[in-house]
Design an enzyme around this catalytic site. Structure first.
Site, short mmCIF file in Angstrom:
data_model
loop_
_atom_site.label_atom_id
_atom_site.label_comp_id
_atom_site.label_asym_id
_atom_site.label_seq_id
_atom_site.Cartn_x
_atom_site.Cartn_y
_atom_site.Cartn_z
N LYS A 1 72.55 -35.49 42.85
CA LYS A 1 73.50 -36.57 43.08
C LYS A 1 72.72 -37.86 43.19
CE LYS A 1 76.67 -38.17 46.55
NZ LYS A 1 77.25 -38.06 47.86
N ASN B 1 67.50 -43.31 42.41
CA ASN B 1 66.17 -42.83 41.99
C ASN B 1 65.34 -42.27 43.14
OD1 ASN B 1 66.65 -43.73 39.32
ND2 ASN B 1 66.18 -45.82 40.00
N ARG B 2 66.03 -41.77 44.16
CA ARG B 2 65.34 -41.17 45.32
C ARG B 2 64.51 -42.17 46.12
NH1 ARG B 2 68.89 -38.32 44.42
NH2 ARG B 2 68.89 -36.09 44.02
N LEU B 3 64.73 -43.46 45.86
CA LEU B 3 64.00 -44.47 46.65
C LEU B 3 64.89 -44.89 47.83
CD1 LEU B 3 62.21 -46.65 43.94
CD2 LEU B 3 61.37 -44.72 45.26
#
Ligand SMILES: Cc1cc2nc3c(=O)[nH]c(=O)nc-3n(C[C@H](O)[C@H](O)[C@H](O)COP(=O)(O)O)c2cc1C
Length: 214
Positions: free
Chosen positions: A10, A192-194
């Site tokens: 997600k 972006n998982r940041l």
């Protein structure tokens, strides 16, 4: 048996957590996020939180309880003082609380010290509960092994009779805990998982604020 969940993915894009927009006190940020989750109406029980303790067996254990009050001092929940968590807290009051509000893509992790609240405060909260919940608390020797469900139901029926028309007092082994935070970490999902992670750590009376890598 196996099931591969590698495709569960997600992207988190709903919000951001930036230093410019936060208070010096983490309880104020907690309050802001709590109001937002309440207003979102996307979570059934926004006050459900996990509390983890280090058990007498040396293992950490999480379980869900309901947050019943928060103040600048900390987070209050109610339980059975003789339960597994109650015994763990006597031995080691260091606990961890966490909230996950998926609809807002937010998590909060709080480390703190648990202590019993004053007896009159537990009395006041117990008094506000419906009779069924009061008797339920008395009936259940929480976390002890029982032989069947019938044992509980029989005990409840007997107590209902015994207490008919009488005031139900709080048993001394049931009451509130306050968790006084020493660290509060706020996680906001980002693309972006940041993700954004902001941690407040208590230093004397001030809160140090740091950003953590996601
Ligand atoms: C949504 C939800 C709310 C709960 N609320 C409480 C609570 O406020 N207090 C409590 O003692 N247990 C509550 N429980 C039950 C606990 O998760 C747990 O089973 C119980 O406290 C015994 O834990 P222990 O044996 O580790 O002490 C709740 C469970 C769920 C799923």
């Amino acid at each position: 048996m196996q099931k591969d969940l590698g495709n569960y993915r997600k992207s988190y894009e709903k919000s951001a957590l930036m230093e410019e927009a936060i208070s010096d006190n983490p309880m104020e940020l907690f309050q802001k996020w709590f109001y937002e989750v309440e207003a979102s109406e996307g979570i059934d029980e926004p006050n459900a939180m996990t509390v983890s303790t280090i058990g007498l067996d040396g293992f950490p254990k999480n379980r869900v309880v309901l947050l019943k009050k928060y103040t600048y001092e900390g987070f209050i929940f109610y339980s059975n003082y003789a339960s597994e968590k109650g015994k763990a807290i006597v031995k080691n009051p260091n606990v961890c609380i966490s909230f996950f509000w998926p609809n807002l893509e937010r998590q909060i992790i709080i480390k703190g010290k648990a202590e019993r609240i004053a007896e009159n405060l537990s009395d006041g909260y117990f008094e506000s509960r419906p009779d069924g919940s009061k008797l339920g608390a008395i009936v259940s020797e929480q976390s002890s092994v029982i032989s069947s469900r019938a044992v509980l139901e029989e005990k409840l029926a007997a107590l209902e009779k015994a207490y008919e028309g009488k005031e139900i007092e709080r048993p001394e082994w049931w009451g509130g805990y306050i968790v006084k935070p020493v660290s509060m970490e706020f996680w906001q999902g980002r693309a972006n998982r940041l993700h954004d992670r902001i941690r407040y750590s208590l230093e004397d009376i001030d809160w140090k604020i740091e950003r953590l890598a996601p």
